[in-house]
Design an enzyme around this catalytic site. Structure first.
Site, short mmCIF file in Angstrom:
data_model
loop_
_atom_site.label_atom_id
_atom_site.label_comp_id
_atom_site.label_asym_id
_atom_site.label_seq_id
_atom_site.Cartn_x
_atom_site.Cartn_y
_atom_site.Cartn_z
N HIS A 60 12.25 4.45 11.63
CA HIS A 60 12.90 5.71 11.26
C HIS A 60 14.42 5.55 11.20
O HIS A 60 15.15 6.54 11.27
CB HIS A 60 12.54 6.81 12.27
CG HIS A 60 11.08 7.11 12.30
ND1 HIS A 60 10.30 6.99 13.42
CD2 HIS A 60 10.24 7.50 11.31
CE1 HIS A 60 9.04 7.31 13.13
NE2 HIS A 60 8.99 7.62 11.86
N ARG A 62 16.20 4.96 8.81
CA ARG A 62 16.61 5.75 7.64
C ARG A 62 15.45 6.66 7.27
O ARG A 62 14.29 6.24 7.36
CB ARG A 62 16.91 4.84 6.44
CG ARG A 62 18.09 3.93 6.64
CD ARG A 62 19.25 4.32 5.75
NE ARG A 62 20.43 3.58 6.14
CZ ARG A 62 21.37 3.19 5.29
NH1 ARG A 62 21.25 3.43 4.01
NH2 ARG A 62 22.44 2.56 5.72
N LYS A 102 3.35 2.96 5.52
CA LYS A 102 2.21 2.60 4.67
C LYS A 102 1.01 3.43 5.07
O LYS A 102 0.87 3.82 6.23
CB LYS A 102 1.86 1.11 4.85
CG LYS A 102 1.12 0.53 3.68
CD LYS A 102 2.09 0.18 2.59
CE LYS A 102 1.44 -0.41 1.38
NZ LYS A 102 2.45 -0.96 0.46
N SER A 359 10.52 3.88 -7.34
CA SER A 359 10.10 5.07 -6.57
C SER A 359 11.33 5.81 -6.04
O SER A 359 11.38 7.04 -6.02
CB SER A 359 9.23 4.66 -5.38
OG SER A 359 7.88 4.59 -5.77
P1 NAD Z 1 -4.55 -2.87 -8.01
O1 NAD Z 1 -5.68 -2.25 -7.27
O2 NAD Z 1 -4.00 -2.17 -9.19
O3 NAD Z 1 -4.94 -4.35 -8.49
C1 NAD Z 1 -5.42 -5.36 -7.70
C2 NAD Z 1 -6.37 -6.20 -8.55
O4 NAD Z 1 -6.73 -7.38 -7.84
C3 NAD Z 1 -7.66 -5.48 -8.89
O5 NAD Z 1 -7.84 -5.50 -10.30
C4 NAD Z 1 -8.74 -6.27 -8.15
O6 NAD Z 1 -9.99 -6.28 -8.83
C5 NAD Z 1 -8.11 -7.65 -8.09
N1 NAD Z 1 -8.64 -8.49 -7.03
C6 NAD Z 1 -9.00 -8.14 -5.77
N2 NAD Z 1 -9.42 -9.21 -5.06
C7 NAD Z 1 -9.30 -10.27 -5.89
C8 NAD Z 1 -9.56 -11.66 -5.75
N3 NAD Z 1 -10.00 -12.16 -4.60
N4 NAD Z 1 -9.32 -12.47 -6.81
C9 NAD Z 1 -8.85 -11.97 -7.97
N5 NAD Z 1 -8.60 -10.65 -8.18
C10 NAD Z 1 -8.81 -9.82 -7.14
O7 NAD Z 1 -3.44 -3.14 -6.91
P2 NAD Z 1 -1.88 -3.36 -7.14
O8 NAD Z 1 -1.22 -2.05 -7.01
O9 NAD Z 1 -1.68 -4.20 -8.34
O10 NAD Z 1 -1.52 -4.17 -5.82
C11 NAD Z 1 -1.75 -5.57 -5.72
C12 NAD Z 1 -0.89 -6.13 -4.60
O11 NAD Z 1 0.48 -5.84 -4.86
C13 NAD Z 1 -1.17 -5.56 -3.21
O12 NAD Z 1 -0.93 -6.56 -2.25
C14 NAD Z 1 -0.13 -4.48 -3.07
O13 NAD Z 1 0.17 -4.18 -1.71
C15 NAD Z 1 1.05 -5.13 -3.76
N6 NAD Z 1 2.08 -4.20 -4.24
C16 NAD Z 1 1.78 -3.19 -5.09
C17 NAD Z 1 2.80 -2.34 -5.54
C18 NAD Z 1 2.56 -1.25 -6.55
O14 NAD Z 1 3.54 -0.64 -7.00
N7 NAD Z 1 1.34 -0.98 -6.96
C19 NAD Z 1 4.11 -2.52 -5.08
C20 NAD Z 1 4.39 -3.58 -4.22
C21 NAD Z 1 3.35 -4.41 -3.81
#
Ligand code: NAD
Length: 468
Positions: A60, A62, A102, A359
């Site tokens: 917290h 920020r 989170k 964001s």
């Molecule tokens: P998402 O659900 O849109 O996509 C994840 C994809 O990975 C899915 O299509 C899923 O089928 C696939 N997948 C899962 N297990 C797999 C495996 N073993 N092998 C191959 N493909 C697999 O999720 P996202 O939002 O793209 O997030 C992905 C990662 O990025 C996470 O670690 C998340 O915390 C991180 N992240 C996301 C954001 C965001 O803005 N969405 C921001 C920062 C970090």
């Protein structure tokens, strides 16, 4: 403690030694401040299911706190805390003035229909509202694994139902659809941030030579694990704007390879119609979906989940750069192995910070109640037009209509968002690189990124006069 949380804390401890900060202060920065664990019933068909969910607010220092909401069967308290922890460092690193948070809901999205997912999302939001774990000035969720703009719109609608009179209510969540108080460029932001970061890293010729690469993205071979929000945009933008070749892709159903390159847009269309990436024309099937991680390529982008590169497979990684688009895809032990192999690991807290950066822009837009660019677009346009007219007048030459249009265009919201994102990724990399190059005792980029983040967070506490 899970591997993931242990990895995050191990990395923190490793970096903390380089900061010279007091033990108590480092402990305060490291610990997770609050976790709300909840269970609630949701009617599915004719029976009720008890859903397990969490929201962790790591720091917290920020406010508000900020971090995505994950829908996954693998969600557990340690994972949510690890992700919230990373958010604190990530925000500090890219100068986004939030604490880390989170959320996680332990469900497999494949097992519920849209109506049931909406019910779960709305009920989860109600729980957050009841405990004051959501609000534009307290805690602002966003999308993560398994969630997207649709879920964010449900969260907003639930919040507005309960707190409609709050003038800044729309800032209670980000990653919303553009017509629901969202911002242009948020959906692509994390993937685009990965592209800007890689472009910047690849621009340092000497650094690239040290790891056996030439400068520039053009022609670099890339393998991507996970074609979701982050993986798809990262791959597509690196291919279409950076001129890279995507040689391997893995999804849930398996992995494919093509030396000549895989057209990401065509692959997405193919997957939509066939329900799988397997059998995409011109590609070979790989034995296991994990093989994408050890394929021969210049850049590996793990963009699915944590703990993918472990001490079990790290020695087989052949990429020269591992860009952690997902959170925590490389364990602390695997990171050591990759470092020894001379592979550059670009840490998650930096390379996937594009999402939280945009964001932040969306939250600012919600608080200002106005689209970026609305005030100055036409003013700029008229001024540029006058300049172009003057150049034509003085030189006696006519500038082609197409060029004139480009030169006189005022910035739209999407232009400003992309410009702000690019600036953020370039500035943050400069800080990490400076720290990495300046301190000989720092042997990897993750430690350098942690040092930068810890120093920024500590300055908030130090300015309160709590620690000497
Ligand atoms: P998402 O659900 O849109 O996509 C994840 C994809 O990975 C899915 O299509 C899923 O089928 C696939 N997948 C899962 N297990 C797999 C495996 N073993 N092998 C191959 N493909 C697999 O999720 P996202 O939002 O793209 O997030 C992905 C990662 O990025 C996470 O670690 C998340 O915390 C991180 N992240 C996301 C954001 C965001 O803005 N969405 C921001 C920062 C970090």
């Amino acid at each position: 403690m899970s591997n993931f949380l242990e990895s995050v804390n191990t990395n923190f401890d490793k970096a903390a030694k380089h900061t010279g900060l007091a033990k108590g202060l480092l402990e305060q920065i490291k610990v997770c401040n609050s976790v709300y664990q909840m269970r609630f019933p949701v009617k599915v068909g004719n029976s009720y299911q008890v859903i397990e969910a969490y929201r962790a607010q790591h720091s917290h220092h920020r406010l508000p706190t900020k971090g995505g909401i994950r829908f996954s069967q693998k969600v557990n308290q340690d994972e949510v805390v690890a992700l919230a922890t990373l958010m604190t460092y990530k925000c500090a690193l890219v100068d986004v003035p939030f604490g880390g948070a989170k959320g996680g809901v332990k469900i497999s999205t494949r097992e519920f229909n849209d109506e049931q997912l909406e019910k779960i999302t709305r009920r989860y939001t109600m729980e957050l509202i009841r405990k004051n774990f959501i609000g534009p000035g307290t805690d602002v969720p966003a999308p993560d694994y398994g969630t997207g703009p649709r879920e964010m719109a449900w969260i907003l609608d639930t919040y507005l139902t309960m707190k409609g009179g709050e003038i800044d209510a729309a800032g209670c969540v980000t990653g919303k659809p553009v017509n629901q108080y969202g911002i242009r460029g948020r959906t692509e932001a994390t993937g685009r941030g990965v592209y800007y970061a890689l472009k910047e890293i690849l621009s340092y010729e000497k650094d690239m030579k040290e790891i056996g690469l030439t400068a520039g993205m053009e022609g670099k071979t890339i393998a991507v694990q996970g074609l979701g929000n982050v993986g798809y945009y990262a791959a597509s933008i690196c291919q279409n704007e950076g001129g890279a070749t995507i040689v391997s892709v893995a999804e849930y159903e398996g992995a494919i390879y093509s030396e000549k390159g895989i057209d990401i847009e065509k692959l997405m269309k193919y997957r939509k119609s066939k329900g799988s990436i397997m059998g995409f024309p011109g590609t070979k099937k790989m034995k296991s979906r994990k093989d994408v991680l050890t394929v021969k390529c210049d850049i590996l982008i793990p963009a699915a989940l944590e703990n993918q590169i472990t001490k079990g497979n790290a020695r087989s990684v052949k990429a020269k750069i591992v860009a952690e688009a997902a959170n925590g895809p490389v364990t602390a032990e695997a990171g050591e192995i990759l470092n020894k192999k001379g592979i550059m690991v670009v840490p998650d807290m930096y390379i996937n910070a594009g999402g939280v950066t945009v964001s932040y822009f969306e939250w600012l837009k919600n608080l200002s109640h106005m689209r970026f660019g609305r005030m100055q677009k036409r003013f700029d346009q008229h001024r540029y037009q006058k300049l172009v007219d003057l150049v034509e007048q003085k030189t006696g030459k006519v500038i082609a209509a197409k060029e004139k249009k480009l030169l006189t265009r005022g910035a739209d919201e999407i232009d400003l968002v992309r410009s702000g994102l690019e600036e953020t990724m370039i500035t943050a990399y400069g800080e990490i690189r400076d720290t990495y190059k300046r301190k000989k005792s720092i042997s990897d980029m993750r430690t350098a990124a942690f040092v930068v983040a810890i120093n920024k967070i500590s300055s908030d506490y130090l300015s309160l006069g709590i620690w000497p």
